[in-house]
Design a protein around this motif. Structure first.
Motif, PDB file in Angstrom:
ATOM      1  N   ASP A 133      -2.641   1.250  -9.515  1.00 56.21           N
ATOM      2  CA  ASP A 133      -4.088   1.078  -9.425  1.00 56.21           C
ATOM      3  C   ASP A 133      -4.677   1.036 -10.829  1.00 56.21           C
ATOM      4  O   ASP A 133      -4.297   0.207 -11.630  1.00 56.21           O
ATOM      5  CB  ASP A 133      -4.710   2.193  -8.581  1.00 56.21           C
ATOM      6  N   ARG A 153      -6.417   3.822   3.668  1.00 59.92           N
ATOM      7  CA  ARG A 153      -7.663   3.974   2.929  1.00 59.92           C
ATOM      8  C   ARG A 153      -8.173   5.411   2.957  1.00 59.92           C
ATOM      9  O   ARG A 153      -8.994   5.804   2.132  1.00 59.92           O
ATOM     10  CB  ARG A 153      -8.736   3.027   3.482  1.00 59.92           C
ATOM     11  N   GLY A 183      -6.141  -2.174 -14.044  1.00 55.12           N
ATOM     12  CA  GLY A 183      -5.407  -3.420 -13.873  1.00 55.12           C
ATOM     13  C   GLY A 183      -5.284  -4.193 -15.177  1.00 55.12           C
ATOM     14  O   GLY A 183      -6.080  -4.025 -16.098  1.00 55.12           O
ATOM     15  N   ARG A 210      -9.023  -2.661   1.476  1.00 50.91           N
ATOM     16  CA  ARG A 210      -9.229  -2.894   0.044  1.00 50.91           C
ATOM     17  C   ARG A 210      -9.291  -1.601  -0.744  1.00 50.91           C
ATOM     18  O   ARG A 210      -9.090  -1.598  -1.960  1.00 50.91           O
ATOM     19  CB  ARG A 210     -10.505  -3.720  -0.177  1.00 50.91           C
ATOM     20  N   GLU A 211      -9.541  -0.480  -0.077  1.00 54.79           N
ATOM     21  CA  GLU A 211      -9.623   0.801  -0.774  1.00 54.79           C
ATOM     22  C   GLU A 211      -8.347   1.622  -0.648  1.00 54.79           C
ATOM     23  O   GLU A 211      -8.269   2.729  -1.170  1.00 54.79           O
ATOM     24  CB  GLU A 211     -10.818   1.611  -0.241  1.00 54.79           C
ATOM     25  N   ARG A 213      -6.274   7.768   2.319  1.00 52.49           N
ATOM     26  CA  ARG A 213      -5.374   8.415   1.345  1.00 52.49           C
ATOM     27  C   ARG A 213      -4.613   9.570   1.972  1.00 52.49           C
ATOM     28  O   ARG A 213      -4.336  10.591   1.340  1.00 52.49           O
ATOM     29  CB  ARG A 213      -6.143   8.853   0.091  1.00 52.49           C
ATOM     30  N   LYS A 272       0.827  -1.203   0.000  1.00 53.21           N
ATOM     31  CA  LYS A 272       0.000   0.000   0.000  1.00 53.21           C
ATOM     32  C   LYS A 272       0.870   1.265   0.000  1.00 53.21           C
ATOM     33  O   LYS A 272       1.886   1.347   0.686  1.00 53.21           O
ATOM     34  CB  LYS A 272      -0.919   0.035   1.223  1.00 53.21           C
ATOM     35  N   PHE A 310       0.080   3.148 -13.012  1.00 51.91           N
ATOM     36  CA  PHE A 310      -0.563   2.150 -13.865  1.00 51.91           C
ATOM     37  C   PHE A 310      -0.659   2.658 -15.304  1.00 51.91           C
ATOM     38  O   PHE A 310      -0.374   1.916 -16.264  1.00 51.91           O
ATOM     39  CB  PHE A 310      -1.955   1.794 -13.353  1.00 51.91           C
ATOM     40  N   GLY A 346      -0.778   5.790  -7.655  1.00 52.98           N
ATOM     41  CA  GLY A 346      -1.036   4.524  -8.295  1.00 52.98           C
ATOM     42  C   GLY A 346      -1.725   4.612  -9.641  1.00 52.98           C
ATOM     43  O   GLY A 346      -1.451   3.814 -10.540  1.00 52.98           O
ATOM     44  N   GLU A 347      -2.628   5.574  -9.809  1.00 52.73           N
ATOM     45  CA  GLU A 347      -3.319   5.724 -11.094  1.00 52.73           C
ATOM     46  C   GLU A 347      -2.341   6.130 -12.193  1.00 52.73           C
ATOM     47  O   GLU A 347      -2.374   5.593 -13.309  1.00 52.73           O
ATOM     48  CB  GLU A 347      -4.439   6.764 -10.982  1.00 52.73           C
ATOM     49  N   PRO A 359      -4.734   2.820  -1.626  1.00 47.99           N
ATOM     50  CA  PRO A 359      -4.055   2.818  -2.926  1.00 47.99           C
ATOM     51  C   PRO A 359      -2.825   1.926  -2.937  1.00 47.99           C
ATOM     52  O   PRO A 359      -2.117   1.795  -1.940  1.00 47.99           O
ATOM     53  CB  PRO A 359      -3.673   4.293  -3.124  1.00 47.99           C
ATOM     54  N   THR A 360      -2.593   1.314  -4.083  1.00 47.13           N
ATOM     55  CA  THR A 360      -1.433   0.457  -4.269  1.00 47.13           C
ATOM     56  C   THR A 360      -0.473   1.094  -5.267  1.00 47.13           C
ATOM     57  O   THR A 360      -0.732   2.159  -5.817  1.00 47.13           O
ATOM     58  CB  THR A 360      -1.861  -0.932  -4.769  1.00 47.13           C
TER      59      THR A 360
END
Length: 221
Positions: free
Chosen positions: A189, A18, A192, A182-183, A20, A14, A159, A155-156, A185-186
């Motif tokens: 993101d 969550r 995928g 789960r929410e 952010r 992460k 990706f 992450g956006e 950010p990785t």
């Protein structure tokens, strides 16, 4: 253009919680490494989500290292925000003072938001209709003299850069905490990948404090 993505993630991958909200994952040793990476870059980039969540200035860099590499009169690395609709506030830290700030945006950005960022000192580079066309935008950035770009998230953006085949190197510090959610950010993101996953070649593994630094080259670059 040579694009290097750098990030610090928790042990479970992460970037932040969550909520952010920015959390401290690495320590002074890794901070110094990131400073050196910034010093070697012509520009440092983040997505607008990072600007809104963390308000980074992107000005910290190792001046001595940059002087050794490029000479005592070398300009500091420029700052870049990828912001399709010019959502960054005019008083964002990335726009304050020097060095140069570029905003990569799209035709969908409202005229008043464009003016606000331009009045705040940003140089706007427009590529794409609804969202930033990253290959075209990076070509425009290269025309401004940026040959080595360091990307710090989020992450956006990461990706999207992988999706467009624009990443050359990836360095990740994996810290010694678990964030969960789960929410949350990785590192990458977005939508995928479901096939044709980008492959990486491992170049280095190093223990840093209570974490580990992993360095990869993107296969085929």
């Amino acid at each position: 253009m040579h694009v290097v993505v750098n990030a610090a993630v928790s042990a479970d991958g992460k970037l932040s919680s969550r909520r952010r909200e920015q959390i401290t994952i690495s320590g002074e040793t890794d901070f110094a490494r990131v400073d050196r990476l910034r010093a070697e870059a012509d520009a440092v980039a983040v997505g607008v989500g990072t600007v809104l969540a963390d308000d980074p200035s992107l000005v910290r860099h190792d001046e001595a290292h940059r002087a050794d590499r490029y000479g005592p009169d070398a300009d500091p690395p420029a700052r870049v925000a990828v912001d399709s609709r010019c959502r960054a506030p005019a008083d964002a830290a990335i726009l304050a003072d020097d060095p140069e700030t570029y905003v990569l945006t799209s035709e969908a950005a409202p005229p008043d938001r464009r003016r606000a960022l331009a009045d705040a000192g940003a140089t706007l580079l427009t590529a794409g209709e609804d969202r930033v066309d990253l290959p075209a935008a990076l070509d425009d950035l290269a025309a401004e003299g940026v040959e080595h770009l360091m990307v710090e998230g989020g992450g956006e953006l990461v990706f999207s850069l992988f999706e467009a085949g624009l990443v050359d190197e990836l360095s990740v510090y994996v810290g010694n905490l678990v964030v969960g959610g789960r929410e949350a950010p990785t590192l990458a993101d977005g939508e995928g990948f479901v096939d044709e996953f980008p492959e990486l070649r491992l170049d280095g593994v190093e223990r840093v404090d209570d974490g580990v630094l992993l360095e990869w080259t993107v296969a085929g670059t």
